[in-house]
Scaffold this motif. Sequence first.
Motif, PDB file in Angstrom:
ATOM      1  N   GLU A 272      -5.703 -22.520 -45.684  1.00 22.09           N
ATOM      2  CA  GLU A 272      -4.657 -21.525 -45.452  1.00 22.09           C
ATOM      3  C   GLU A 272      -3.498 -22.122 -44.658  1.00 22.09           C
ATOM      4  OE1 GLU A 272      -5.594 -17.441 -44.189  1.00 22.09           O
ATOM      5  OE2 GLU A 272      -7.693 -18.015 -44.450  1.00 22.09           O
ATOM      6  N   PHE A 273      -3.829 -22.910 -43.643  1.00 25.76           N
ATOM      7  CA  PHE A 273      -2.776 -23.500 -42.813  1.00 25.76           C
ATOM      8  C   PHE A 273      -1.849 -24.371 -43.651  1.00 25.76           C
ATOM      9  CE2 PHE A 273      -1.029 -27.052 -40.452  1.00 25.76           C
ATOM     10  CZ  PHE A 273      -0.359 -26.411 -39.422  1.00 25.76           C
ATOM     11  N   PHE A 274      -2.414 -25.258 -44.462  1.00 25.90           N
ATOM     12  CA  PHE A 274      -1.576 -26.176 -45.229  1.00 25.90           C
ATOM     13  C   PHE A 274      -0.828 -25.482 -46.360  1.00 25.90           C
ATOM     14  CE2 PHE A 274      -4.156 -29.426 -43.119  1.00 25.90           C
ATOM     15  CZ  PHE A 274      -3.151 -30.314 -42.757  1.00 25.90           C
ATOM     16  N   GLU A 275      -1.248 -24.276 -46.711  1.00 22.09           N
ATOM     17  CA  GLU A 275      -0.544 -23.520 -47.737  1.00 22.09           C
ATOM     18  C   GLU A 275       0.532 -22.608 -47.165  1.00 22.09           C
ATOM     19  OE1 GLU A 275      -3.663 -21.551 -49.856  1.00 22.09           O
ATOM     20  OE2 GLU A 275      -4.094 -23.302 -51.134  1.00 22.09           O
ATOM     21  N   LEU A 276       0.654 -22.566 -45.828  1.00 26.78           N
ATOM     22  CA  LEU A 276       1.710 -21.770 -45.216  1.00 26.78           C
ATOM     23  C   LEU A 276       3.081 -22.316 -45.604  1.00 26.78           C
ATOM     24  CD1 LEU A 276       0.386 -21.434 -41.536  1.00 26.78           C
ATOM     25  CD2 LEU A 276       0.569 -19.567 -43.190  1.00 26.78           C
ATOM     26  N   PRO A 277       4.096 -21.460 -45.680  1.00 26.45           N
ATOM     27  CA  PRO A 277       5.458 -21.965 -45.849  1.00 26.45           C
ATOM     28  C   PRO A 277       5.822 -22.901 -44.696  1.00 26.45           C
ATOM     29  CG  PRO A 277       5.370 -19.582 -46.171  1.00 26.45           C
ATOM     30  CD  PRO A 277       4.027 -19.994 -45.645  1.00 26.45           C
ATOM     31  N   LEU A 278       6.721 -23.820 -44.964  1.00 24.00           N
ATOM     32  CA  LEU A 278       7.066 -24.838 -43.978  1.00 24.00           C
ATOM     33  C   LEU A 278       7.475 -24.233 -42.641  1.00 24.00           C
ATOM     34  CD1 LEU A 278       7.483 -27.852 -43.396  1.00 24.00           C
ATOM     35  CD2 LEU A 278       9.817 -27.619 -44.253  1.00 24.00           C
ATOM     36  N   GLU A 279       8.291 -23.192 -42.683  1.00 25.64           N
ATOM     37  CA  GLU A 279       8.771 -22.604 -41.427  1.00 25.64           C
ATOM     38  C   GLU A 279       7.631 -21.963 -40.639  1.00 25.64           C
ATOM     39  OE1 GLU A 279       9.773 -19.761 -44.860  1.00 25.64           O
ATOM     40  OE2 GLU A 279       9.815 -21.922 -44.441  1.00 25.64           O
ATOM     41  N   ASP A 280       6.627 -21.436 -41.346  1.00 26.55           N
ATOM     42  CA  ASP A 280       5.481 -20.841 -40.650  1.00 26.55           C
ATOM     43  C   ASP A 280       4.589 -21.918 -40.038  1.00 26.55           C
ATOM     44  OD1 ASP A 280       6.377 -18.351 -41.316  1.00 26.55           O
ATOM     45  OD2 ASP A 280       4.986 -18.061 -42.988  1.00 26.55           O
ATOM     46  N   LYS A 281       4.424 -23.036 -40.743  1.00 28.26           N
ATOM     47  CA  LYS A 281       3.675 -24.150 -40.154  1.00 28.26           C
ATOM     48  C   LYS A 281       4.336 -24.595 -38.855  1.00 28.26           C
ATOM     49  CE  LYS A 281       1.883 -26.555 -44.281  1.00 28.26           C
ATOM     50  NZ  LYS A 281       2.853 -26.347 -45.354  1.00 28.26           N
ATOM     51  N   GLU A 282       5.659 -24.767 -38.927  1.00 24.29           N
ATOM     52  CA  GLU A 282       6.400 -25.258 -37.757  1.00 24.29           C
ATOM     53  C   GLU A 282       6.286 -24.291 -36.591  1.00 24.29           C
ATOM     54  OE1 GLU A 282      10.606 -27.558 -36.987  1.00 24.29           O
ATOM     55  OE2 GLU A 282      10.410 -26.210 -38.699  1.00 24.29           O
ATOM     56  N   ALA A 283       6.426 -23.016 -36.861  1.00 23.30           N
ATOM     57  CA  ALA A 283       6.317 -22.014 -35.800  1.00 23.30           C
ATOM     58  C   ALA A 283       4.904 -21.934 -35.249  1.00 23.30           C
ATOM     59  CB  ALA A 283       6.744 -20.650 -36.336  1.00 23.30           C
ATOM     60  N   SER A 284       3.927 -22.169 -36.109  1.00 21.10           N
ATOM     61  CA  SER A 284       2.527 -22.028 -35.713  1.00 21.10           C
ATOM     62  C   SER A 284       2.086 -23.064 -34.698  1.00 21.10           C
ATOM     63  CB  SER A 284       1.635 -22.109 -36.956  1.00 21.10           C
ATOM     64  OG  SER A 284       0.278 -22.010 -36.602  1.00 21.10           O
ATOM     65  N   ILE A 285       2.658 -24.261 -34.762  1.00 18.66           N
ATOM     66  CA  ILE A 285       2.197 -25.318 -33.853  1.00 18.66           C
ATOM     67  C   ILE A 285       3.185 -25.590 -32.730  1.00 18.66           C
ATOM     68  CG2 ILE A 285       0.849 -26.456 -35.649  1.00 18.66           C
ATOM     69  CD1 ILE A 285       3.083 -28.610 -35.679  1.00 18.66           C
ATOM     70  N   HIS A 286       4.256 -24.825 -32.643  1.00 13.91           N
ATOM     71  CA  HIS A 286       5.215 -25.041 -31.556  1.00 13.91           C
ATOM     72  C   HIS A 286       4.545 -24.769 -30.217  1.00 13.91           C
ATOM     73  CE1 HIS A 286       8.879 -25.181 -29.231  1.00 13.91           C
ATOM     74  NE2 HIS A 286       8.572 -23.995 -28.732  1.00 13.91           N
ATOM     75  N   SER A 287       4.780 -25.643 -29.284  1.00 15.39           N
ATOM     76  CA  SER A 287       4.183 -25.487 -27.963  1.00 15.39           C
ATOM     77  C   SER A 287       5.138 -26.026 -26.908  1.00 15.39           C
ATOM     78  CB  SER A 287       2.851 -26.237 -27.872  1.00 15.39           C
ATOM     79  OG  SER A 287       2.378 -26.245 -26.543  1.00 15.39           O
TER      80      SER A 287
END
Length: 342
Positions: free
Chosen positions: A91-106
Amino acid sequence: MEKLVSNWYGIVQPLPENYIFPPDARPGKLSTAPSIPNCNIPVIDLGSQGHDRDQIIQKILEASQEFGFFQVINHGIPDASLNDAMAVFKEFFELPLEDKEASIHSDDPNIVCKLYTSGVNYDWEPVHLWRDILRHPCHPLEKFMPLWPKQPIKYREHVGKCSTQVRKLALSILELISEGLGIGSQYFNDGVTQQTLLYVNYYPPCPDPSLTLGISKHCDPQLITILLQGDVSGLQVFKDGEWIGVEPLSHGLVVNIGHQLQIISNGKLKCAEHRAVTNSSNARMSAAFFITPSPDCYIEPAAALINASNPQLYKGFQYKEFSAHFYMNQGNTEVALEPFKL
């Protein structure tokens, strides 16, 4: 983020030139059937420990000596836990690019959770690997889980549960190894197994698998690795001059010996070169849990294994010294151990 293979692979034909390996490093014609007799990776049933513990220990030692790899079944981790973890990775790798980026922002200054493509030195690599990778520490959970991806919503729940179970299994296998080596069942406590690192590799379908690699040949620098393979083949181990496929095994997990365990065993156990190949039709995903010493942990051959007929093969060092040398040389197996040999 825009360099992620998963972001553009479907619109590119043929294979980009900067992913084509030199002729001597290419996988070429992909055949995973070993031509060497009796050369299949051992499968060890851990479910009979209560009755055949000594026999299981012997099988683990033999596999670790001959192959540096084995698979385990009846290992105690429920299928549901493994399936949930692999599903949430997908599921993570199938997220849209912007969602991946937002998901791991720290805002954490150490940025321990990373998503990148190929390797950490992408801009300086002579050739790129056909993979994207998500990497983060897993132990202790209370320290690192808040830094994990926020999406998918079940990521932290499923990966937290699975990583705890995998770590318990790894420590159980290390206890069996320590008994078999005769170095004491408590040898692998504390600093030598302080960390658990997770690397999730995603390999999209590749235009020409004969010209590139998902991961180039290497040995793991850590202590021991537990790998969730999924159901698509691609892992290969080098033995007796040939690459042997480690085929996915239903309900099974792959275990392999790292450099630190080879050193602690004074060469009795071995780490084996391995690599990941790609395919043109199916995406492949694997999740590797690495049991890793703390940076300041002092590594040396176990004293119980050294005597007049078995001289010490490696000198002692702090793990961070080994790690710095290993990554500076990009995991080159020809030189990884050289500075630490006696």
